[in-house]
Design a protein around this motif. Structure first.
Motif, PDB file in Angstrom:
ATOM      1  N   UNK A 100       0.837  -1.202   0.000  1.00  0.00           N
ATOM      2  CA  UNK A 100       0.000   0.000   0.000  1.00  0.00           C
ATOM      3  C   UNK A 100       0.871   1.251   0.000  1.00  0.00           C
ATOM      4  N   UNK A 101       0.261   2.352  -0.370  1.00  0.00           N
ATOM      5  CA  UNK A 101       0.953   3.634  -0.422  1.00  0.00           C
ATOM      6  C   UNK A 101       0.697   4.414   0.863  1.00  0.00           C
ATOM      7  N   UNK A 102       1.731   5.048   1.342  1.00  0.00           N
ATOM      8  CA  UNK A 102       1.643   5.836   2.566  1.00  0.00           C
ATOM      9  C   UNK A 102       2.402   7.140   2.399  1.00  0.00           C
ATOM     10  N   UNK A 103       2.003   8.126   3.174  1.00  0.00           N
ATOM     11  CA  UNK A 103       2.785   9.340   3.293  1.00  0.00           C
ATOM     12  C   UNK A 103       4.011   9.028   4.146  1.00  0.00           C
ATOM     13  N   UNK A 104       5.091   9.792   4.000  1.00  0.00           N
ATOM     14  CA  UNK A 104       6.199   9.629   4.937  1.00  0.00           C
ATOM     15  C   UNK A 104       5.663   9.864   6.354  1.00  0.00           C
TER      16      UNK A 104
END
Length: 137
Positions: free
Chosen positions: A23-27
């Motif tokens: 999945x994609x996440x913010x830093x």
């Protein structure tokens, strides 16, 4: 959670085997003992994407209370900046498969739910939200 913005915003693709794999996440990360949220976000920006962020360039854009599907409760602070030193890179290749810039108008389907919700609220200019609870009112 850090929103690096320059007409687009930066997401990280989590490597297989970890929490939120694929999945994609913010830093992002946890606040360490002795840090405030501004110091933690600046540190995570350096650790995860190799950029130096000055405290006075950060602004709080959203705060979210979130209950994940496993029942864990998080209080997430979303801070944004359009000023940093260095070029964003994948500074943690053991944890992150790649970094990618996304158009402000788009949130990829595989963005981790709390991150997607926070980005949506940020883009709408909404300062806070609560997710995962049924109202008792």
């Amino acid at each position: 959670m850090l929103i690096l913005e320059q007409g687009e915003y930066l997401l990280l693709a989590e490597r297989a085997g970890g929490y939120a794999a694929g999945q994609l996440n913010l830093p992002s990360g946890k606040v360490e003992f002795g840090e405030d949220v501004f110091e933690a976000v600046a540190r995570e920006g350096q650790e995860e994407v190799g950029v130096t962020i000055h405290r006075d360039s950060l602004r709080i854009v959203h705060v979210m209370q979130y209950k994940n599907p496993e029942g864990g409760v998080r209080l997430s602070w979303f801070l944004a900046t359009s000023h940093w030193d260095g070029e964003p890179v994948n500074a943690e290749p053991d944890k992150c498969a790649r970094i990618m810039w996304c158009k402000r108008s788009e949130i990829p389907d595989n963005t981790y739910e709390s991150n997607a919700l926070g980005i949506q609220h940020y883009l709408k200019g909404e300062p806070h939200s609560v997710h995962g609870w049924v109202s008792r009112a």
